[in-house]
Write a protein that holds these residues in place. Structure first.
Motif, PDB file in Angstrom:
ATOM      1  N   PRO A  79       0.968  -1.279  -0.182  1.00 44.40           N
ATOM      2  CA  PRO A  79       0.145  -0.211   0.165  1.00 44.40           C
ATOM      3  C   PRO A  79       1.247   1.275  -0.249  1.00 44.40           C
ATOM      4  CG  PRO A  79      -1.089  -1.321   1.835  1.00 44.40           C
ATOM      5  CD  PRO A  79       0.366  -2.205   1.186  1.00 44.40           C
ATOM      6  N   SER A  80       1.609   1.526   0.568  1.00 42.85           N
ATOM      7  CA  SER A  80       3.019   2.065   0.780  1.00 42.85           C
ATOM      8  C   SER A  80       3.971   3.043  -0.379  1.00 42.85           C
ATOM      9  CB  SER A  80       3.748   2.162   1.628  1.00 42.85           C
ATOM     10  OG  SER A  80       4.516   1.766   1.455  1.00 42.85           O
ATOM     11  N   TRP A  81       4.124   1.851  -1.756  1.00 42.90           N
ATOM     12  CA  TRP A  81       4.809   2.081  -2.819  1.00 42.90           C
ATOM     13  C   TRP A  81       4.020   2.621  -3.618  1.00 42.90           C
ATOM     14  CZ3 TRP A  81       5.659  -3.990  -3.764  1.00 42.90           C
ATOM     15  CH2 TRP A  81       6.797  -4.485  -2.382  1.00 42.90           C
ATOM     16  N   GLU A  82       4.514   3.869  -4.818  1.00 41.29           N
ATOM     17  CA  GLU A  82       4.056   4.744  -5.597  1.00 41.29           C
ATOM     18  C   GLU A  82       3.970   3.289  -7.035  1.00 41.29           C
ATOM     19  OE1 GLU A  82       2.667   6.798  -5.286  1.00 41.29           O
ATOM     20  OE2 GLU A  82       3.221   7.002  -3.064  1.00 41.29           O
ATOM     21  N   ASP A  83       4.388   2.206  -7.442  1.00 39.17           N
ATOM     22  CA  ASP A  83       4.910   1.732  -8.275  1.00 39.17           C
ATOM     23  C   ASP A  83       4.498   0.217  -8.066  1.00 39.17           C
ATOM     24  OD1 ASP A  83       4.893   3.730  -9.717  1.00 39.17           O
ATOM     25  OD2 ASP A  83       7.037   3.308 -10.418  1.00 39.17           O
ATOM     26  N   GLY A  84       3.859  -0.886  -8.585  1.00 41.96           N
ATOM     27  CA  GLY A  84       4.295  -2.076  -8.463  1.00 41.96           C
ATOM     28  C   GLY A  84       5.354  -2.825  -8.740  1.00 41.96           C
ATOM     29  N   CYS A  85       5.999  -3.502  -8.152  1.00 43.41           N
ATOM     30  CA  CYS A  85       6.539  -4.116  -8.283  1.00 43.41           C
ATOM     31  C   CYS A  85       7.151  -4.749 -10.215  1.00 43.41           C
ATOM     32  CB  CYS A  85       7.104  -5.524  -7.829  1.00 43.41           C
ATOM     33  SG  CYS A  85       8.194  -7.335  -7.927  1.00 43.41           S
ATOM     34  N   LYS A  86       8.538  -3.943  -9.984  1.00 40.65           N
ATOM     35  CA  LYS A  86       9.063  -4.443 -11.387  1.00 40.65           C
ATOM     36  C   LYS A  86       9.288  -6.032 -11.992  1.00 40.65           C
ATOM     37  CE  LYS A  86      14.557  -3.984 -10.691  1.00 40.65           C
ATOM     38  NZ  LYS A  86      14.590  -5.251 -10.874  1.00 40.65           N
ATOM     39  N   SER A  87       9.219  -7.230 -10.980  1.00 36.54           N
ATOM     40  CA  SER A  87       9.293  -8.369 -11.632  1.00 36.54           C
ATOM     41  C   SER A  87       8.146  -9.066 -11.644  1.00 36.54           C
ATOM     42  CB  SER A  87      10.369  -9.158 -10.962  1.00 36.54           C
ATOM     43  OG  SER A  87      11.738  -8.826 -10.591  1.00 36.54           O
ATOM     44  N   GLY A 218      25.718 -13.052 -12.481  1.00 39.03           N
ATOM     45  CA  GLY A 218      26.887 -12.039 -11.806  1.00 39.03           C
ATOM     46  C   GLY A 218      25.883 -10.949 -11.467  1.00 39.03           C
ATOM     47  N   LEU A 219      25.204 -10.812 -11.850  1.00 37.08           N
ATOM     48  CA  LEU A 219      24.002  -9.234 -10.731  1.00 37.08           C
ATOM     49  C   LEU A 219      23.440 -10.006  -9.823  1.00 37.08           C
ATOM     50  CD1 LEU A 219      21.456  -9.663 -13.756  1.00 37.08           C
ATOM     51  CD2 LEU A 219      23.231  -8.240 -13.818  1.00 37.08           C
ATOM     52  N   ALA A 220      23.430  -8.658  -9.267  1.00 34.02           N
ATOM     53  CA  ALA A 220      22.835  -8.240  -7.655  1.00 34.02           C
ATOM     54  C   ALA A 220      21.912  -9.661  -7.511  1.00 34.02           C
ATOM     55  CB  ALA A 220      22.410  -7.206  -7.231  1.00 34.02           C
ATOM     56  N   TYR A 221      20.468  -9.747  -8.064  1.00 31.60           N
ATOM     57  CA  TYR A 221      19.616 -11.043  -8.300  1.00 31.60           C
ATOM     58  C   TYR A 221      19.413 -10.797  -9.669  1.00 31.60           C
ATOM     59  CZ  TYR A 221      16.890  -6.199  -7.460  1.00 31.60           C
ATOM     60  OH  TYR A 221      16.457  -5.428  -8.523  1.00 31.60           O
ATOM     61  N   ALA A 222      18.548 -11.840 -10.047  1.00 31.37           N
ATOM     62  CA  ALA A 222      18.097 -12.286 -10.982  1.00 31.37           C
ATOM     63  C   ALA A 222      17.888 -11.715 -11.967  1.00 31.37           C
ATOM     64  CB  ALA A 222      17.369 -13.841 -11.298  1.00 31.37           C
ATOM     65  N   MET A 223      16.890 -10.648 -10.923  1.00 32.43           N
ATOM     66  CA  MET A 223      15.802  -9.672 -12.069  1.00 32.43           C
ATOM     67  C   MET A 223      16.055  -8.137 -12.004  1.00 32.43           C
ATOM     68  SD  MET A 223      11.786 -11.447 -12.157  1.00 32.43           S
ATOM     69  CE  MET A 223      11.370 -12.733 -12.674  1.00 32.43           C
ATOM     70  N   ALA A 224      17.441  -8.377 -11.627  1.00 32.59           N
ATOM     71  CA  ALA A 224      18.304  -6.874 -11.702  1.00 32.59           C
ATOM     72  C   ALA A 224      18.075  -5.937 -12.716  1.00 32.59           C
ATOM     73  CB  ALA A 224      19.529  -6.638 -10.762  1.00 32.59           C
ATOM     74  N   TRP A 225      17.984  -6.703 -13.956  1.00 33.79           N
ATOM     75  CA  TRP A 225      18.079  -5.955 -15.068  1.00 33.79           C
ATOM     76  C   TRP A 225      16.836  -5.683 -15.528  1.00 33.79           C
ATOM     77  CZ3 TRP A 225      15.803  -8.074 -19.137  1.00 33.79           C
ATOM     78  CH2 TRP A 225      14.479  -9.303 -19.079  1.00 33.79           C
ATOM     79  N   VAL A 226      16.096  -5.714 -15.054  1.00 30.94           N
ATOM     80  CA  VAL A 226      13.956  -5.517 -15.703  1.00 30.94           C
ATOM     81  C   VAL A 226      13.979  -4.199 -15.278  1.00 30.94           C
ATOM     82  CG1 VAL A 226      12.369  -6.697 -15.209  1.00 30.94           C
ATOM     83  CG2 VAL A 226      13.941  -8.076 -15.564  1.00 30.94           C
ATOM     84  N   ARG A 227      13.088  -4.135 -15.719  1.00 32.36           N
ATOM     85  CA  ARG A 227      12.374  -1.983 -15.498  1.00 32.36           C
ATOM     86  C   ARG A 227      11.209  -2.908 -16.573  1.00 32.36           C
ATOM     87  NH1 ARG A 227      16.620  -2.570 -14.042  1.00 32.36           N
ATOM     88  NH2 ARG A 227      18.580  -1.103 -13.908  1.00 32.36           N
ATOM     89  N   LEU A 228      10.419  -1.481 -15.309  1.00 32.88           N
ATOM     90  CA  LEU A 228       9.165  -1.468 -16.121  1.00 32.88           C
ATOM     91  C   LEU A 228       9.141  -1.055 -16.699  1.00 32.88           C
ATOM     92  CD1 LEU A 228       7.296   1.280 -13.159  1.00 32.88           C
ATOM     93  CD2 LEU A 228       7.066  -2.030 -13.671  1.00 32.88           C
ATOM     94  N   HIS A 229       8.216  -1.571 -18.332  1.00 34.63           N
ATOM     95  CA  HIS A 229       8.552  -1.626 -19.577  1.00 34.63           C
ATOM     96  C   HIS A 229       8.502  -0.339 -19.834  1.00 34.63           C
ATOM     97  CE1 HIS A 229       4.027  -2.743 -19.583  1.00 34.63           C
ATOM     98  NE2 HIS A 229       4.202  -0.823 -20.213  1.00 34.63           N
ATOM     99  N   ASP A 230       8.020   1.173 -19.189  1.00 38.38           N
ATOM    100  CA  ASP A 230       8.056   1.962 -20.071  1.00 38.38           C
ATOM    101  C   ASP A 230       9.416   3.115 -19.559  1.00 38.38           C
ATOM    102  OD1 ASP A 230       7.441   2.185 -17.208  1.00 38.38           O
ATOM    103  OD2 ASP A 230       5.986   3.818 -17.826  1.00 38.38           O
ATOM    104  N   ARG A 231      10.896   2.243 -19.111  1.00 44.84           N
ATOM    105  CA  ARG A 231      11.555   3.222 -18.166  1.00 44.84           C
ATOM    106  C   ARG A 231      12.785   2.062 -18.685  1.00 44.84           C
ATOM    107  NH1 ARG A 231       9.734   3.617 -11.639  1.00 44.84           N
ATOM    108  NH2 ARG A 231       8.060   5.549 -12.147  1.00 44.84           N
ATOM    109  N   TYR A 232      12.730   1.510 -19.444  1.00 46.75           N
ATOM    110  CA  TYR A 232      13.607   0.734 -20.213  1.00 46.75           C
ATOM    111  C   TYR A 232      14.526   2.428 -21.343  1.00 46.75           C
ATOM    112  CZ  TYR A 232      13.385  -3.432 -19.255  1.00 46.75           C
ATOM    113  OH  TYR A 232      13.161  -5.298 -18.975  1.00 46.75           O
TER     114      TYR A 232
END
Length: 236
Positions: A79-87, A218-232
């Motif tokens: 409830p406190s987040w402005e965006d949903g989880c990117k993953s 080598g990433l900090a976690y598996a989906m570290a590269w993922v972005r919301l699709h309007d933020r690539y």
């Protein structure tokens, strides 16, 4: 990308057929596991969950939309987040197009999060999604299915992926649950979490076919590269 061993077409075909044998074995094993999944026993729900939906309060039974089976994706959105989880958004991008086919097979689909409905609707519109999204803000639904955690649970270890005492870094977790409705009775038949959600990600299935794969070593976690699709980066 580093070039692999370069061989003749004939040598490549030998290697490809060896891999094909492994792929066929994996397909047979997946079919066998899917059959076991269908044979799992059911648990009758003893709560009448009420969620907030775009048309007002909705009982869990309403989410079936006249069908006998229901898939619920548990989308991480505190409830406190402005965006949903990117993953979770990465996974949700893969829902598009499939829902009409599920409906044709007597399966309803809905997404549930704990954020208030106004936030969910605004984010859904921004992302261009058309699935039904419900808020469990005033319901035990997310807590009972172990995808939302209270502060005291986070401090002592939560139950996630059927493992009590799990240390979890945030208040929300991803998952998917399946239900069946028989008259007025609703049964929980299946839930999956963590890597069990991989099968929902069509993008991963495509990447797994390429020489570069998912490129997550080598990433900090598996989906570290993922972005919301309007933020690539537009150049990407």
């Amino acid at each position: 990308m580093d070039r692999r061993n370069i061989v003749s077409r004939e040598a490549w075909l030998v290697a490809r057929k060896q891999l094909l044998a492994e792929e066929k074995a994996l397909s047979r094993q997946r079919d066998a596991v899917s059959a076991q999944r269908r044979e799992l026993p059911w648990v009758k729900l003893d709560k009448d969950y009420v969620l907030a939906g775009p048309d007002g309060p909705a009982r869990l039974a309403d989410l079936f939309a006249g069908r006998s089976q229901l898939i619920v994706y548990h989308f991480m959105f505190d409830p406190s987040w402005e965006d949903g989880c990117k993953s979770c958004s990465f996974i949700a991008d893969n829902f598009v197009g499939g829902l009409v086919h599920l409906a044709a097979r007597d399966v309803a689909f809905a997404v549930v999060s704990r954020a208030p409905l106004a936030k969910l609707e605004a984010f859904r519109r921004r992302m261009g999604w058309d699935f039904r999204w419900y808020s469990a803000l005033d319901s035990d639904f997310n807590h009972d299915f172990h995808v939302s955690f209270r502060p005291e649970e986070l401090a002592g270890g939560v139950e996630y992926n059927f493992t009590p005492g799990t240390k979890f870094p945030v208040s929300e977790a991803p998952g998917l649950s399946v239900f069946v409705r028989d008259g007025d009775d609703i049964f929980h038949t299946y839930s999956t979490y963590a890597r069990g959600l991989d099968l929902l990600i069509g993008t991963y299935n495509y990447l797994d076919l390429t020489p570069g794969g998912r490129g997550e070593d080598g990433l900090a976690y598996a989906m570290a590269w993922v972005r919301l699709h309007d933020r690539y980066d537009p150049a990407t």
